[in-house]
Design a protein around this motif. Sequence first.
Motif, PDB file in Angstrom:
ATOM      1  N   ASP A   1      -4.555  -3.689 -15.401  1.00 49.38           N
ATOM      2  CA  ASP A   1      -4.011  -5.003 -15.049  1.00 49.38           C
ATOM      3  C   ASP A   1      -3.920  -5.177 -13.530  1.00 49.38           C
ATOM      4  OD1 ASP A   1      -2.947  -7.532 -15.217  1.00 49.38           O
ATOM      5  OD2 ASP A   1      -0.911  -6.836 -15.637  1.00 49.38           O
ATOM      6  N   ALA A   2      -5.073  -5.409 -12.923  1.00 43.79           N
ATOM      7  CA  ALA A   2      -5.121  -5.580 -11.468  1.00 43.79           C
ATOM      8  C   ALA A   2      -4.739  -7.006 -11.100  1.00 43.79           C
ATOM      9  CB  ALA A   2      -6.519  -5.259 -10.956  1.00 43.79           C
ATOM     10  N   ARG A   3      -3.919  -7.145 -10.071  1.00 41.31           N
ATOM     11  CA  ARG A   3      -3.536  -8.459  -9.567  1.00 41.31           C
ATOM     12  C   ARG A   3      -3.724  -8.483  -8.056  1.00 41.31           C
ATOM     13  NH1 ARG A   3      -1.750 -10.861 -13.907  1.00 41.31           N
ATOM     14  NH2 ARG A   3      -1.404 -12.723 -12.691  1.00 41.31           N
ATOM     15  N   ILE A   4      -3.811  -9.699  -7.497  1.00 39.81           N
ATOM     16  CA  ILE A   4      -4.120  -9.800  -6.065  1.00 39.81           C
ATOM     17  C   ILE A   4      -2.913 -10.265  -5.277  1.00 39.81           C
ATOM     18  CG2 ILE A   4      -5.799 -10.590  -4.382  1.00 39.81           C
ATOM     19  CD1 ILE A   4      -7.413 -11.718  -6.835  1.00 39.81           C
ATOM     20  N   LYS A   5      -2.578  -9.498  -4.273  1.00 41.79           N
ATOM     21  CA  LYS A   5      -1.510  -9.901  -3.362  1.00 41.79           C
ATOM     22  C   LYS A   5      -2.161 -10.526  -2.142  1.00 41.79           C
ATOM     23  CE  LYS A   5       2.282  -8.130  -0.600  1.00 41.79           C
ATOM     24  NZ  LYS A   5       2.785  -6.958   0.081  1.00 41.79           N
ATOM     25  N   TRP A   6      -1.721 -11.750  -1.805  1.00 43.19           N
ATOM     26  CA  TRP A   6      -2.315 -12.442  -0.657  1.00 43.19           C
ATOM     27  C   TRP A   6      -2.144 -11.622   0.625  1.00 43.19           C
ATOM     28  CZ3 TRP A   6      -0.826 -14.163   4.119  1.00 43.19           C
ATOM     29  CH2 TRP A   6      -1.724 -15.037   4.762  1.00 43.19           C
ATOM     30  N   PRO A   7      -3.167 -11.528   1.520  1.00 47.30           N
ATOM     31  CA  PRO A   7      -4.441 -12.192   1.329  1.00 47.30           C
ATOM     32  C   PRO A   7      -5.411 -11.417   0.444  1.00 47.30           C
ATOM     33  CG  PRO A   7      -4.355 -11.172   3.502  1.00 47.30           C
ATOM     34  CD  PRO A   7      -3.005 -10.964   2.863  1.00 47.30           C
ATOM     35  N   ASN A   8      -5.298 -10.095   0.422  1.00 44.11           N
ATOM     36  CA  ASN A   8      -6.367  -9.377  -0.258  1.00 44.11           C
ATOM     37  C   ASN A   8      -6.071  -7.952  -0.674  1.00 44.11           C
ATOM     38  OD1 ASN A   8      -6.193  -8.400   2.230  1.00 44.11           O
ATOM     39  ND2 ASN A   8      -8.182  -9.070   2.946  1.00 44.11           N
TER      40      ASN A   8
ATOM     41  N   VAL B   1      -5.305  -5.430  -3.686  1.00 43.78           N
ATOM     42  CA  VAL B   1      -5.326  -5.417  -5.144  1.00 43.78           C
ATOM     43  C   VAL B   1      -4.290  -4.405  -5.616  1.00 43.78           C
ATOM     44  CG1 VAL B   1      -6.711  -5.117  -7.228  1.00 43.78           C
ATOM     45  CG2 VAL B   1      -7.753  -6.088  -5.171  1.00 43.78           C
ATOM     46  N   LEU B   2      -3.420  -4.875  -6.490  1.00 49.45           N
ATOM     47  CA  LEU B   2      -2.314  -4.049  -6.964  1.00 49.45           C
ATOM     48  C   LEU B   2      -2.454  -3.777  -8.456  1.00 49.45           C
ATOM     49  CD1 LEU B   2       0.709  -6.094  -5.477  1.00 49.45           C
ATOM     50  CD2 LEU B   2      -0.649  -4.352  -4.297  1.00 49.45           C
ATOM     51  N   ILE B   3      -1.963  -2.625  -8.856  1.00 49.86           N
ATOM     52  CA  ILE B   3      -1.765  -2.355 -10.280  1.00 49.86           C
ATOM     53  C   ILE B   3      -0.292  -1.993 -10.422  1.00 49.86           C
ATOM     54  CG2 ILE B   3      -2.365  -0.926 -12.268  1.00 49.86           C
ATOM     55  CD1 ILE B   3      -5.061  -0.345 -10.923  1.00 49.86           C
ATOM     56  N   LYS B   4       0.402  -2.702 -11.238  1.00 46.43           N
ATOM     57  CA  LYS B   4       1.850  -2.497 -11.418  1.00 46.43           C
ATOM     58  C   LYS B   4       2.558  -2.361 -10.065  1.00 46.43           C
ATOM     59  CE  LYS B   4       0.954   0.636 -14.894  1.00 46.43           C
ATOM     60  NZ  LYS B   4       1.220   1.949 -15.360  1.00 46.43           N
ATOM     61  N   ASP B   5       2.311  -3.324  -9.210  1.00 47.66           N
ATOM     62  CA  ASP B   5       2.974  -3.424  -7.900  1.00 47.66           C
ATOM     63  C   ASP B   5       2.555  -2.359  -6.883  1.00 47.66           C
ATOM     64  OD1 ASP B   5       4.350  -5.631  -8.810  1.00 47.66           O
ATOM     65  OD2 ASP B   5       6.013  -4.404  -9.567  1.00 47.66           O
ATOM     66  N   LYS B   6       1.588  -1.520  -7.227  1.00 49.37           N
ATOM     67  CA  LYS B   6       1.150  -0.514  -6.256  1.00 49.37           C
ATOM     68  C   LYS B   6      -0.277  -0.777  -5.834  1.00 49.37           C
ATOM     69  CE  LYS B   6       4.512   2.887  -7.273  1.00 49.37           C
ATOM     70  NZ  LYS B   6       4.830   4.296  -7.332  1.00 49.37           N
ATOM     71  N   LYS B   7      -0.526  -0.491  -4.550  1.00 48.18           N
ATOM     72  CA  LYS B   7      -1.827  -0.853  -3.983  1.00 48.18           C
ATOM     73  C   LYS B   7      -2.907   0.140  -4.387  1.00 48.18           C
ATOM     74  CE  LYS B   7      -3.809  -1.949   0.554  1.00 48.18           C
ATOM     75  NZ  LYS B   7      -3.453  -2.597   1.841  1.00 48.18           N
TER      76      LYS B   7
ATOM     77  N   ALA C   1       1.339   3.326  -3.232  1.00 46.74           N
ATOM     78  CA  ALA C   1      -0.089   3.429  -3.542  1.00 46.74           C
ATOM     79  C   ALA C   1      -0.307   4.003  -4.934  1.00 46.74           C
ATOM     80  CB  ALA C   1      -0.785   4.326  -2.513  1.00 46.74           C
ATOM     81  N   THR C   2      -1.428   3.606  -5.528  1.00 44.43           N
ATOM     82  CA  THR C   2      -1.840   4.236  -6.775  1.00 44.43           C
ATOM     83  C   THR C   2      -3.356   4.381  -6.746  1.00 44.43           C
ATOM     84  OG1 THR C   2      -1.589   4.239  -9.176  1.00 44.43           O
ATOM     85  CG2 THR C   2      -2.106   2.108  -8.152  1.00 44.43           C
ATOM     86  N   SER C   3      -3.897   5.045  -7.751  1.00 44.25           N
ATOM     87  CA  SER C   3      -5.351   5.215  -7.806  1.00 44.25           C
ATOM     88  C   SER C   3      -5.840   4.873  -9.206  1.00 44.25           C
ATOM     89  CB  SER C   3      -5.736   6.660  -7.473  1.00 44.25           C
ATOM     90  OG  SER C   3      -5.299   7.522  -8.509  1.00 44.25           O
ATOM     91  N   LEU C   4      -7.143   4.605  -9.317  1.00 45.87           N
ATOM     92  CA  LEU C   4      -7.718   4.312 -10.632  1.00 45.87           C
ATOM     93  C   LEU C   4      -7.518   5.508 -11.554  1.00 45.87           C
ATOM     94  CD1 LEU C   4     -11.078   2.587  -9.556  1.00 45.87           C
ATOM     95  CD2 LEU C   4      -8.928   1.496 -10.234  1.00 45.87           C
ATOM     96  N   GLN C   5      -7.749   6.697 -11.001  1.00 49.48           N
ATOM     97  CA  GLN C   5      -7.602   7.911 -11.810  1.00 49.48           C
ATOM     98  C   GLN C   5      -6.186   8.048 -12.366  1.00 49.48           C
ATOM     99  OE1 GLN C   5      -8.499  11.600  -9.757  1.00 49.48           O
ATOM    100  NE2 GLN C   5      -8.492  12.727 -11.681  1.00 49.48           N
ATOM    101  N   LYS C   6      -5.221   7.792 -11.503  1.00 51.04           N
ATOM    102  CA  LYS C   6      -3.824   7.905 -11.928  1.00 51.04           C
ATOM    103  C   LYS C   6      -3.507   6.895 -13.035  1.00 51.04           C
ATOM    104  CE  LYS C   6       0.788   8.148  -9.897  1.00 51.04           C
ATOM    105  NZ  LYS C   6       1.534   8.226  -8.625  1.00 51.04           N
ATOM    106  N   GLU C   7      -3.982   5.673 -12.864  1.00 47.46           N
ATOM    107  CA  GLU C   7      -3.665   4.629 -13.835  1.00 47.46           C
ATOM    108  C   GLU C   7      -4.420   4.806 -15.149  1.00 47.46           C
ATOM    109  OE1 GLU C   7      -1.233   2.499 -13.417  1.00 47.46           O
ATOM    110  OE2 GLU C   7      -0.857   3.193 -11.375  1.00 47.46           O
ATOM    111  N   LEU C   8      -5.649   5.365 -15.058  1.00 48.45           N
ATOM    112  CA  LEU C   8      -6.452   5.537 -16.266  1.00 48.45           C
ATOM    113  C   LEU C   8      -6.147   6.853 -16.978  1.00 48.45           C
ATOM    114  CD1 LEU C   8      -9.953   4.435 -14.906  1.00 48.45           C
ATOM    115  CD2 LEU C   8      -8.652   3.255 -16.690  1.00 48.45           C
ATOM    116  N   GLY C   9      -5.610   7.791 -16.221  1.00 45.28           N
ATOM    117  CA  GLY C   9      -5.376   9.116 -16.783  1.00 45.28           C
ATOM    118  C   GLY C   9      -6.646   9.942 -16.859  1.00 45.28           C
TER     119      GLY C   9
END
Length: 241
Positions: free
Chosen positions: A88-95, A97-103, A144-152
Amino acid sequence: NNIFYFAELESTNSFAKEMAKEAEEGTVVIAESQKKGRGRLGRNWQSPKGGVNLSVILKPNIPLDHAARLTLMTGLAAANTIRSLGLDARIKWPNDVLIKDKKVCGILTEVDAEMEQVDYIIIGIGINANVNVDDFPPGIRENATSLQKELGTEVNRVEFVQKLLYEIEQQYIKFKTQEFSAILSEWINLSDTIGKNVTIMTPSKMVEGKAIGITDTGAISVRTKDGKRVNLIAGRCVYTR
Ligand code: BTN
């Protein structure tokens, strides 16, 4: 298109900048790791091996004051690519990309213009793919977070980069052939910022209020306590309660 690949580079944006004048539009520079990865506002960007660090050179025929649109476009492309992994990636202005509030991703756009017309634009994208954010310095790792961390599990970075470049190309075609509102409405759908209370800091001022929209040039619209509407084209955005 030309793709320049390096095991290590100081910064893909710096490298791209050196060759931008002669380079073909769509040239990509990728490095496995960067020694001097650059972030926005003079910050540095943690770029250990396992991440995705790349820059794309674009040569759009647009006035300088439309360049911020490309930053939003790139944030949208990155968010869409990350969402295609099921996150669930979301965009914080200006640019950001966050997942669960972490960049998870940052974008650094650098423009060269002549007579208020864009000459070239370098869009630098850094994604914490398979990196361990717990190794980042304190002050950074907490947010901060990473794809690996979020995907497991690790992501296949080659496939990821292919998807990302494809997504950027599709958005860029849209950018060139349609009204900007086509991109903006998609961006707003994934926005983490609209509706929130924010403080926007620029070198010359600080504006506090509610983020109520994005203008046609990519500026954030903030409604201040005294009911004024202020548009800011760039700056640091901090969420306030
Ligand atoms: C930010 O969030 O401050 C922007 C970070 C941008 C990092 C990327 S990594 C690839 C490209 N090369 C750089 O030196 N920086 C950008």
